[in-house]
Motif scaffolding. Sequence first.
Motif, PDB file in Angstrom:
ATOM      1  N   GLY A 107     -35.754  -8.923 -20.837  1.00 58.71           N
ATOM      2  CA  GLY A 107     -36.022  -7.799 -22.462  1.00 58.71           C
ATOM      3  C   GLY A 107     -34.919  -7.229 -22.622  1.00 58.71           C
ATOM      4  N   GLY A 108     -34.013  -7.144 -21.903  1.00 56.97           N
ATOM      5  CA  GLY A 108     -32.506  -6.541 -21.665  1.00 56.97           C
ATOM      6  C   GLY A 108     -31.476  -6.851 -22.903  1.00 56.97           C
ATOM      7  N   LEU A 109     -31.837  -7.918 -23.684  1.00 51.73           N
ATOM      8  CA  LEU A 109     -30.917  -8.252 -24.283  1.00 51.73           C
ATOM      9  C   LEU A 109     -31.472  -7.259 -25.777  1.00 51.73           C
ATOM     10  CD1 LEU A 109     -28.806  -9.675 -26.509  1.00 51.73           C
ATOM     11  CD2 LEU A 109     -30.730 -11.454 -26.808  1.00 51.73           C
ATOM     12  N   GLN A 110     -33.118  -6.701 -26.493  1.00 46.14           N
ATOM     13  CA  GLN A 110     -33.621  -6.041 -27.016  1.00 46.14           C
ATOM     14  C   GLN A 110     -33.012  -4.646 -26.337  1.00 46.14           C
ATOM     15  OE1 GLN A 110     -35.142  -7.900 -26.293  1.00 46.14           O
ATOM     16  NE2 GLN A 110     -34.784 -10.365 -27.439  1.00 46.14           N
ATOM     17  N   THR A 111     -32.612  -4.007 -25.845  1.00 46.85           N
ATOM     18  CA  THR A 111     -31.887  -3.080 -25.078  1.00 46.85           C
ATOM     19  C   THR A 111     -30.985  -2.579 -25.403  1.00 46.85           C
ATOM     20  OG1 THR A 111     -33.703  -2.760 -23.247  1.00 46.85           O
ATOM     21  CG2 THR A 111     -31.587  -1.257 -22.829  1.00 46.85           C
ATOM     22  N   LEU A 112     -29.918  -4.236 -24.808  1.00 43.52           N
ATOM     23  CA  LEU A 112     -28.684  -3.553 -25.846  1.00 43.52           C
ATOM     24  C   LEU A 112     -28.909  -3.527 -27.305  1.00 43.52           C
ATOM     25  CD1 LEU A 112     -27.260  -6.295 -23.164  1.00 43.52           C
ATOM     26  CD2 LEU A 112     -26.899  -3.066 -23.024  1.00 43.52           C
ATOM     27  N   PHE A 113     -28.999  -4.531 -28.503  1.00 45.32           N
ATOM     28  CA  PHE A 113     -29.286  -3.636 -30.047  1.00 45.32           C
ATOM     29  C   PHE A 113     -29.462  -2.772 -29.342  1.00 45.32           C
ATOM     30  CE2 PHE A 113     -30.738  -8.974 -30.778  1.00 45.32           C
ATOM     31  CZ  PHE A 113     -29.017  -9.201 -30.354  1.00 45.32           C
ATOM     32  N   SER A 114     -29.919  -2.002 -28.942  1.00 48.26           N
ATOM     33  CA  SER A 114     -31.064   0.107 -29.201  1.00 48.26           C
ATOM     34  C   SER A 114     -29.253   0.124 -29.468  1.00 48.26           C
ATOM     35  CB  SER A 114     -32.310  -0.258 -28.889  1.00 48.26           C
ATOM     36  OG  SER A 114     -31.641   0.173 -26.600  1.00 48.26           O
ATOM     37  N   TYR A 115     -28.219  -0.190 -28.422  1.00 47.38           N
ATOM     38  CA  TYR A 115     -27.506   1.033 -27.906  1.00 47.38           C
ATOM     39  C   TYR A 115     -26.141   0.373 -29.164  1.00 47.38           C
ATOM     40  CZ  TYR A 115     -29.247   2.564 -24.431  1.00 47.38           C
ATOM     41  OH  TYR A 115     -30.278   3.675 -23.027  1.00 47.38           O
ATOM     42  N   SER A 116     -26.500   0.009 -30.153  1.00 52.64           N
ATOM     43  CA  SER A 116     -25.625  -1.554 -30.775  1.00 52.64           C
ATOM     44  C   SER A 116     -25.013  -2.058 -30.137  1.00 52.64           C
ATOM     45  CB  SER A 116     -24.751  -0.214 -31.970  1.00 52.64           C
ATOM     46  OG  SER A 116     -26.107   0.644 -33.106  1.00 52.64           O
ATOM     47  N   LEU A 117     -25.217  -3.049 -29.133  1.00 57.35           N
ATOM     48  CA  LEU A 117     -24.084  -3.739 -28.365  1.00 57.35           C
ATOM     49  C   LEU A 117     -25.063  -5.338 -28.492  1.00 57.35           C
ATOM     50  CD1 LEU A 117     -24.546  -1.856 -24.482  1.00 57.35           C
ATOM     51  CD2 LEU A 117     -21.924  -2.533 -26.324  1.00 57.35           C
ATOM     52  N   ASP A 118     -24.081  -6.113 -28.800  1.00 50.32           N
ATOM     53  CA  ASP A 118     -24.588  -7.422 -29.122  1.00 50.32           C
ATOM     54  C   ASP A 118     -23.718  -8.234 -28.142  1.00 50.32           C
ATOM     55  OD1 ASP A 118     -24.204 -10.031 -29.569  1.00 50.32           O
ATOM     56  OD2 ASP A 118     -24.398  -9.695 -31.628  1.00 50.32           O
ATOM     57  N   PRO A 119     -24.450  -8.306 -27.420  1.00 50.13           N
ATOM     58  CA  PRO A 119     -23.528  -9.342 -25.713  1.00 50.13           C
ATOM     59  C   PRO A 119     -22.437 -11.150 -26.270  1.00 50.13           C
ATOM     60  CG  PRO A 119     -25.479  -9.035 -25.248  1.00 50.13           C
ATOM     61  CD  PRO A 119     -25.394  -8.894 -26.856  1.00 50.13           C
ATOM     62  N   GLN A 120     -22.866 -11.369 -27.545  1.00 46.49           N
ATOM     63  CA  GLN A 120     -22.310 -12.617 -28.402  1.00 46.49           C
ATOM     64  C   GLN A 120     -20.831 -12.052 -29.249  1.00 46.49           C
ATOM     65  OE1 GLN A 120     -25.115 -14.547 -31.514  1.00 46.49           O
ATOM     66  NE2 GLN A 120     -25.046 -16.573 -29.257  1.00 46.49           N
ATOM     67  N   ARG A 121     -21.609 -11.106 -29.295  1.00 48.37           N
ATOM     68  CA  ARG A 121     -20.505 -10.051 -31.061  1.00 48.37           C
ATOM     69  C   ARG A 121     -19.090 -10.188 -29.143  1.00 48.37           C
ATOM     70  NH1 ARG A 121     -18.611  -5.679 -31.371  1.00 48.37           N
ATOM     71  NH2 ARG A 121     -16.747  -4.701 -32.829  1.00 48.37           N
ATOM     72  N   LEU A 122     -19.173  -9.052 -27.580  1.00 49.11           N
ATOM     73  CA  LEU A 122     -18.917  -8.990 -26.908  1.00 49.11           C
ATOM     74  C   LEU A 122     -17.968  -9.581 -26.487  1.00 49.11           C
ATOM     75  CD1 LEU A 122     -20.900  -6.396 -25.234  1.00 49.11           C
ATOM     76  CD2 LEU A 122     -18.633  -5.838 -26.763  1.00 49.11           C
ATOM     77  N   ALA A 123     -19.092 -11.180 -26.494  1.00 53.06           N
ATOM     78  CA  ALA A 123     -17.390 -12.754 -25.810  1.00 53.06           C
ATOM     79  C   ALA A 123     -17.185 -12.558 -26.273  1.00 53.06           C
ATOM     80  CB  ALA A 123     -18.821 -13.088 -26.016  1.00 53.06           C
ATOM     81  N   GLY A 124     -16.530 -12.712 -28.093  1.00 53.81           N
ATOM     82  CA  GLY A 124     -15.643 -12.946 -28.935  1.00 53.81           C
ATOM     83  C   GLY A 124     -14.344 -11.522 -29.008  1.00 53.81           C
ATOM     84  N   LEU A 125     -15.014 -10.423 -27.984  1.00 47.89           N
ATOM     85  CA  LEU A 125     -13.664  -9.743 -28.226  1.00 47.89           C
ATOM     86  C   LEU A 125     -13.389  -9.538 -26.418  1.00 47.89           C
ATOM     87  CD1 LEU A 125     -15.580  -6.781 -29.452  1.00 47.89           C
ATOM     88  CD2 LEU A 125     -13.729  -7.689 -30.524  1.00 47.89           C
ATOM     89  N   TYR A 126     -14.228 -10.521 -25.509  1.00 50.43           N
ATOM     90  CA  TYR A 126     -13.384 -10.267 -24.051  1.00 50.43           C
ATOM     91  C   TYR A 126     -13.508 -10.850 -23.562  1.00 50.43           C
ATOM     92  CZ  TYR A 126     -14.660  -5.224 -24.462  1.00 50.43           C
ATOM     93  OH  TYR A 126     -14.232  -3.179 -24.701  1.00 50.43           O
ATOM     94  N   GLU A 127     -12.611 -11.855 -22.781  1.00 50.55           N
ATOM     95  CA  GLU A 127     -12.235 -13.126 -22.000  1.00 50.55           C
ATOM     96  C   GLU A 127     -13.188 -13.397 -21.207  1.00 50.55           C
ATOM     97  OE1 GLU A 127      -7.850 -14.425 -21.730  1.00 50.55           O
ATOM     98  OE2 GLU A 127      -7.541 -13.900 -23.686  1.00 50.55           O
ATOM     99  N   ARG A 128     -13.202 -12.231 -19.643  1.00 50.19           N
ATOM    100  CA  ARG A 128     -13.852 -12.029 -18.561  1.00 50.19           C
ATOM    101  C   ARG A 128     -15.162 -11.815 -18.698  1.00 50.19           C
ATOM    102  NH1 ARG A 128     -10.395  -8.744 -15.702  1.00 50.19           N
ATOM    103  NH2 ARG A 128     -11.613  -9.584 -13.841  1.00 50.19           N
ATOM    104  N   SER A 129     -16.373 -11.867 -18.646  1.00 49.53           N
ATOM    105  CA  SER A 129     -17.154 -11.401 -18.686  1.00 49.53           C
ATOM    106  C   SER A 129     -17.177 -10.176 -18.021  1.00 49.53           C
ATOM    107  CB  SER A 129     -18.736 -12.361 -17.261  1.00 49.53           C
ATOM    108  OG  SER A 129     -19.971 -11.635 -17.568  1.00 49.53           O
ATOM    109  N   ALA A 130     -16.763  -9.710 -16.497  1.00 50.09           N
ATOM    110  CA  ALA A 130     -16.661  -9.263 -16.016  1.00 50.09           C
ATOM    111  C   ALA A 130     -15.970  -7.375 -16.377  1.00 50.09           C
ATOM    112  CB  ALA A 130     -15.468  -9.007 -15.056  1.00 50.09           C
ATOM    113  N   GLU A 131     -15.616  -7.747 -18.111  1.00 48.04           N
ATOM    114  CA  GLU A 131     -15.166  -6.529 -18.660  1.00 48.04           C
ATOM    115  C   GLU A 131     -16.424  -6.782 -20.106  1.00 48.04           C
ATOM    116  OE1 GLU A 131      -9.878  -7.823 -19.627  1.00 48.04           O
ATOM    117  OE2 GLU A 131     -11.650  -9.805 -20.641  1.00 48.04           O
ATOM    118  N   ILE A 132     -17.480  -7.598 -20.542  1.00 52.04           N
ATOM    119  CA  ILE A 132     -18.020  -7.000 -21.529  1.00 52.04           C
ATOM    120  C   ILE A 132     -18.857  -6.687 -20.419  1.00 52.04           C
ATOM    121  CG2 ILE A 132     -20.292  -8.148 -22.170  1.00 52.04           C
ATOM    122  CD1 ILE A 132     -18.769 -11.337 -22.296  1.00 52.04           C
ATOM    123  N   ASP A 133     -19.470  -6.548 -18.812  1.00 49.96           N
ATOM    124  CA  ASP A 133     -20.041  -6.323 -17.909  1.00 49.96           C
ATOM    125  C   ASP A 133     -19.831  -3.831 -18.570  1.00 49.96           C
ATOM    126  OD1 ASP A 133     -22.173  -7.994 -17.802  1.00 49.96           O
ATOM    127  OD2 ASP A 133     -20.839  -8.179 -15.569  1.00 49.96           O
TER     128      ASP A 133
END
Length: 243
Positions: A107-133
């Motif tokens: 359910g954390g995906l919906q939580t991130l969406f509520s902060y205007s955070l989209d992990p898929q979009r972030l994956a296109g902006l950052y090369e490393r998973s640690a940078e997304i986190d």
Amino acid sequence: MAARARLDIDLQDTTVYAIGDVHGCYRELRSLEQKILLDSLRFQGRKIIIMLGDYIDRGPQSARVLDHLLAPPPKGFQRICLAGNHEVAMLHYLDGNLSREPWLAAGGLQTLFSYSLDPQRLAGLYERSAEIDRHIRDVIPAEHVSFLRGLPIMVRSRKFVFVHAGIRPGVDLAAQDDRDLLHIRSDFFDAAHLLDRWVVHGHTPVDIPRLEGRRLGIDTAAFQSGRLTAVRIADKQGRLIFS
């Protein structure tokens, strides 16, 4: 992680409204609060709202729910917010003790969406998973994280216990393990007729809340059903209120 606080409260001359798992359902929470305000007009004395945890994940507006719970309670009320397992899981992720994918799947995906955070979009902006986190941790407001860290885990009185999931039968309340209070199910349910206090809890969804022995579960899966539930306890009687 240190054990969370357990609060002892004298509920003499007090009207209590316990609210089940919100899971990001801000509109339902506001609707339920309005009904609670109307219902409470008939009662004198102290009035307390006890939130039973799981404010985030699954539903659409987790961030807004946390903003609301950080604001003052409805006029004339005290409000106590307890920890749920979803709040603890979010903290485990933010602290680096739980990887992102299990949290998102719960359910954390919906939580991130509520902060205007989209992990898929972030994956296109950052090369490393640690940078997304790192970006996610930077965006989530510090006051939200502080709120989650400070949540107590139980309210107990002479006759009642309020907790997210339930209690371990046969174990003194002072010795209860946080993990049981956040996750327990079958061991608690099977001994509900042996409890020495009334236990009001969420965590396990039900269609219609019913007393089972001396326990009452009021999680009606608001994120799926659209129905958030409260129980009012006053004058030795209970009444269910729905959003």
